[in-house]
Design a protein around this motif. Structure first.
Motif, PDB file in Angstrom:
ATOM      1  N   LEU A 350       0.849  -1.183   0.000  1.00  0.00           N
ATOM      2  CA  LEU A 350       0.000   0.000   0.000  1.00  0.00           C
ATOM      3  C   LEU A 350       0.887   1.236   0.000  1.00  0.00           C
ATOM      4  CD1 LEU A 350      -2.472  -1.064   2.850  1.00  0.00           C
ATOM      5  CD2 LEU A 350      -2.920  -1.161   0.390  1.00  0.00           C
ATOM      6  N   VAL A 351       0.377   2.331  -0.501  1.00  0.00           N
ATOM      7  CA  VAL A 351       1.132   3.583  -0.442  1.00  0.00           C
ATOM      8  C   VAL A 351       1.480   3.916   1.005  1.00  0.00           C
ATOM      9  CG1 VAL A 351       0.917   6.087  -0.754  1.00  0.00           C
ATOM     10  CG2 VAL A 351       0.267   4.536  -2.604  1.00  0.00           C
ATOM     11  N   SER A 352       0.565   3.638   1.926  1.00  0.00           N
ATOM     12  CA  SER A 352       0.778   3.956   3.340  1.00  0.00           C
ATOM     13  C   SER A 352       1.858   3.106   3.998  1.00  0.00           C
ATOM     14  CB  SER A 352      -0.536   3.797   4.110  1.00  0.00           C
ATOM     15  OG  SER A 352      -1.104   2.515   3.871  1.00  0.00           O
ATOM     16  N   THR A 353       2.318   2.055   3.316  1.00  0.00           N
ATOM     17  CA  THR A 353       3.361   1.190   3.887  1.00  0.00           C
ATOM     18  C   THR A 353       4.549   1.028   2.946  1.00  0.00           C
ATOM     19  OG1 THR A 353       2.372  -0.848   2.996  1.00  0.00           O
ATOM     20  CG2 THR A 353       1.620  -0.124   5.162  1.00  0.00           C
ATOM     21  N   SER A 354       4.573   1.785   1.870  1.00  0.00           N
ATOM     22  CA  SER A 354       5.572   1.581   0.818  1.00  0.00           C
ATOM     23  C   SER A 354       6.837   2.413   1.044  1.00  0.00           C
ATOM     24  CB  SER A 354       4.973   1.940  -0.547  1.00  0.00           C
ATOM     25  OG  SER A 354       5.971   1.940  -1.546  1.00  0.00           O
ATOM     26  N   GLN A 355       7.961   1.741   1.225  1.00  0.00           N
ATOM     27  CA  GLN A 355       9.234   2.457   1.336  1.00  0.00           C
ATOM     28  C   GLN A 355       9.591   3.128   0.014  1.00  0.00           C
ATOM     29  OE1 GLN A 355      12.483   0.863   3.543  1.00  0.00           O
ATOM     30  NE2 GLN A 355      11.245  -0.675   4.592  1.00  0.00           N
ATOM     31  N   CYS A 388      -1.177  -5.882  12.297  1.00  0.00           N
ATOM     32  CA  CYS A 388       0.219  -5.891  12.744  1.00  0.00           C
ATOM     33  C   CYS A 388       1.158  -5.631  11.573  1.00  0.00           C
ATOM     34  CB  CYS A 388       0.539  -7.234  13.389  1.00  0.00           C
ATOM     35  SG  CYS A 388       2.227  -7.357  14.017  1.00  0.00           S
ATOM     36  N   THR A 389       0.937  -6.333  10.477  1.00  0.00           N
ATOM     37  CA  THR A 389       1.795  -6.190   9.297  1.00  0.00           C
ATOM     38  C   THR A 389       1.797  -4.759   8.782  1.00  0.00           C
ATOM     39  OG1 THR A 389       1.399  -8.485   8.651  1.00  0.00           O
ATOM     40  CG2 THR A 389       2.157  -6.988   6.932  1.00  0.00           C
ATOM     41  N   VAL A 390       0.612  -4.184   8.661  1.00  0.00           N
ATOM     42  CA  VAL A 390       0.495  -2.825   8.127  1.00  0.00           C
ATOM     43  C   VAL A 390       1.136  -1.813   9.075  1.00  0.00           C
ATOM     44  CG1 VAL A 390      -1.148  -1.009   7.525  1.00  0.00           C
ATOM     45  CG2 VAL A 390      -1.540  -3.340   6.738  1.00  0.00           C
ATOM     46  N   GLY A 391       0.908  -1.970  10.376  1.00  0.00           N
ATOM     47  CA  GLY A 391       1.492  -1.043  11.341  1.00  0.00           C
ATOM     48  C   GLY A 391       3.011  -1.058  11.316  1.00  0.00           C
ATOM     49  N   VAL A 392       3.593  -2.244  11.327  1.00  0.00           N
ATOM     50  CA  VAL A 392       5.058  -2.371  11.303  1.00  0.00           C
ATOM     51  C   VAL A 392       5.621  -1.840   9.992  1.00  0.00           C
ATOM     52  CG1 VAL A 392       6.969  -4.028  11.262  1.00  0.00           C
ATOM     53  CG2 VAL A 392       5.123  -4.291  12.932  1.00  0.00           C
ATOM     54  N   ASP A 393       5.005  -2.214   8.881  1.00  0.00           N
ATOM     55  CA  ASP A 393       5.507  -1.782   7.572  1.00  0.00           C
ATOM     56  C   ASP A 393       5.437  -0.263   7.408  1.00  0.00           C
ATOM     57  OD1 ASP A 393       6.057  -4.373   6.910  1.00  0.00           O
ATOM     58  OD2 ASP A 393       4.356  -4.631   5.548  1.00  0.00           O
ATOM     59  N   ALA A 394       4.369   0.352   7.924  1.00  0.00           N
ATOM     60  CA  ALA A 394       4.231   1.805   7.804  1.00  0.00           C
ATOM     61  C   ALA A 394       5.331   2.529   8.574  1.00  0.00           C
ATOM     62  CB  ALA A 394       2.853   2.245   8.300  1.00  0.00           C
ATOM     63  N   LEU A 395       5.584   2.107   9.808  1.00  0.00           N
ATOM     64  CA  LEU A 395       6.642   2.747  10.596  1.00  0.00           C
ATOM     65  C   LEU A 395       8.011   2.505   9.971  1.00  0.00           C
ATOM     66  CD1 LEU A 395       5.477   2.058  14.271  1.00  0.00           C
ATOM     67  CD2 LEU A 395       5.282   4.178  12.963  1.00  0.00           C
ATOM     68  N   ASN A 396       8.232   1.307   9.464  1.00  0.00           N
ATOM     69  CA  ASN A 396       9.514   1.010   8.818  1.00  0.00           C
ATOM     70  C   ASN A 396       9.698   1.791   7.524  1.00  0.00           C
ATOM     71  OD1 ASN A 396      10.447  -0.722  10.777  1.00  0.00           O
ATOM     72  ND2 ASN A 396       9.746  -2.582   9.748  1.00  0.00           N
ATOM     73  N   ALA A 397       8.588   2.164   6.899  1.00  0.00           N
ATOM     74  CA  ALA A 397       8.678   2.961   5.676  1.00  0.00           C
ATOM     75  C   ALA A 397       9.034   4.414   5.970  1.00  0.00           C
ATOM     76  CB  ALA A 397       7.356   2.898   4.913  1.00  0.00           C
ATOM     77  N   GLY A 398       8.813   4.845   7.218  1.00  0.00           N
ATOM     78  CA  GLY A 398       9.102   6.230   7.575  1.00  0.00           C
ATOM     79  C   GLY A 398       7.867   7.064   7.823  1.00  0.00           C
TER      80      GLY A 398
END
Length: 444
Positions: A350-355, A388-398
């Motif tokens: 998702l755009v919201s989780t995309s690095q 969980c996946t979306v939350g972690v991925d979003a923070l890791n994306a910045g």
């Protein structure tokens, strides 16, 4: 010739009973499958209105269906039916136990890095008493207020509640809360009434270019004064998606970008957004540019379904991204990232989780170091990928803030999950540190 044989005019009783039995058995298995599906989707945000009784009702339904399966004649079918329903009951009980355990873990501050993680969460709420420990212990960074927080009360009561929340933070030596509202004007104005019902910003689009920005600034100033008096310091507006040109989707129940967008002209959208953001800021209220990457080419409603954006990158860079890039670069406005897949740049995330979007475009190409916030993680396009996946991925994306506004109860599994991800090394701590610096700058 012999007499013609007579044609029976009635189905024999035994045949009628057999058909009835088959029909009832099919209905029983259909209801059992529905119970299984419900169990697998227990506490889905779509079922929030029934949350208080959901587990009890489902347990009762499973028990009743299991009892009916005992009446089946065939032993294998009887065992399968009863076993399936008892398994569902066990899963419901385990899910309820797990949620209560997660609540206790969070509310009793037994999470090691609770304040470090909580600073990145902005949540809605229903019960003030449930919110109080989250605020005083620094387990959240912001609160979203909406129509449900006014139900049966007046504006003064909500104002006093917001003031008490900020007092709790001050006593705990914590930064002030972000207090967010969703007052776009027009069809999205969740605090109106009692706040003044204002027309959508699109109503300014008829004005001449020479006066457009000033009119938008006046609008933002007046609305900002009203929000600031309530205690709100962040507004989820303006909508800078360009107005859609494709036919309306009958399954678009909530997005309705065509009715919320300022204009189909990126330059005029830019002028209105820039003036409006400046007007809000003059009253101490931050604006939010939404919904990046621009939903003009999106057909699906991400509140309920997954959606893809197939607009070519060249078009997005030249048109759709102009208001986002220019206004964000000239202000402290936040930017809200939507839960849509931009196929050409990142077909997986998702755009919201995309690095690739956050680091490659926003932080990289644009060199933008402002605060980014996700759209609500309760929305199906995000939630169905795993909270969980979306939350972690979003923070890791910045991304800096995770919004959980509709189904506030998801804060407990989300915070528990983020803590486990931190302990397992799945959270990028350097990104979190950079994000915290951006949040600190916003709070100054």
């Amino acid at each position: 010739m012999g007499a013609m044989p007579s044609i029976p005019t009635e189905i024999p009783t035994t045949q009628g009973q057999r058909m009835l039995r088959v029909t009832l058995l099919a209905l029983l298995w259909l209801l059992s499958l529905i119970a299984v599906f419900w169990t697998l989707n227990l506490k889905d945000p779509h079922l929030l209105p029934f949350r208080a009784l959901e587990s009890w009702v489902l347990l009762a339904c499973c028990l009743l269906l299991a009892a009916l399966h005992l009446l089946q004649r065939g032993k294998p079918a009887r065992l399968l039916g009863v076993g399936t329903l008892l398994g569902c009951m066990l899963l419901v009980a385990l899910a309820e136990y797990r949620l209560q355990a997660q609540k206790a873990l969070v509310q009793e501050a037994r999470i090691d890095a609770a304040q470090q993680l909580g600073a990145h969460l902005l949540i809605g709420y229903r019960q003030f008493e449930e919110l109080r420990p989250l605020v005083s212990q620094g387990l959240i960074g912001g609160v979203f207020v909406t129509r449900r927080n006014l139900r049966g009360r007046d504006l003064a009561a909500l104002q006093a509640e917001i003031r008490e929340l900020q007092t709790l933070r001050q006593r705990a030596g914590l930064p002030p809360l972000l207090i967010a509202a969703d007052q776009e004007g027009g069809m999205v104005a969740h605090l109106s009434p009692p706040l003044q019902k204002r027309p959508a910003l699109a109503s300014l689009d008829a004005a001449d270019d020479s006066t457009l920005e000033q009119l938008a600034q006046d609008y933002g100033r007046d609305q900002g004064a009203e929000l600031a008096a309530l205690g709100v310091n962040l507004n989820f507006s303006p909508v800078v998606d360009l107005r859609q040109t494709h036919a309306n989707n009958r399954l678009d129940f909530h997005s309705r970008i065509s009715q919320r967008a300022i204009s189909d002209d990126p330059q005029r959208t830019l002028l209105v957004a820039r003036g409006y953001v400046r007007g809000l800021a003059s009253q101490g209220v931050h604006a939010t540019l939404k919904h990046f990457p621009g939903f003009a080419g999106v057909v699906g409603d991400t509140h309920h379904f997954s959606a893809h954006l197939g607009t070519p990158l060249a078009t997005l860079r030249a048109r759709d991204w102009l208001p986002f890039r220019e206004v964000a670069g000239q202000s402290q406005a936040l930017m809200m990232l939507g839960h849509v897949v931009l196929d050409e740049l990142d077909a997986e995330q998702l755009v919201s989780t995309s690095q690739k979007l956050v680091q490659g475009v926003i932080r990289g190409e644009w060199q933008h170091q402002g605060v980014l916030i996700t759209d609500d993680l309760s929305m199906a396009a995000a939630y169905n990928r795993g909270l969980c996946t979306v939350g972690v991925d979003a923070l890791n994306a910045g991304v800096d803030l995770l919004l959980v506004s509709y189904d506030h109860e998801k804060i407990y599994p989300l915070l528990d999950c983020l803590d486990r991800a931190r302990a397992d090394g799945r959270l990028d701590l350097q990104r979190l540190q950079q994000s915290r610096a951006r949040l600190d700058r916003l709070a100054r």
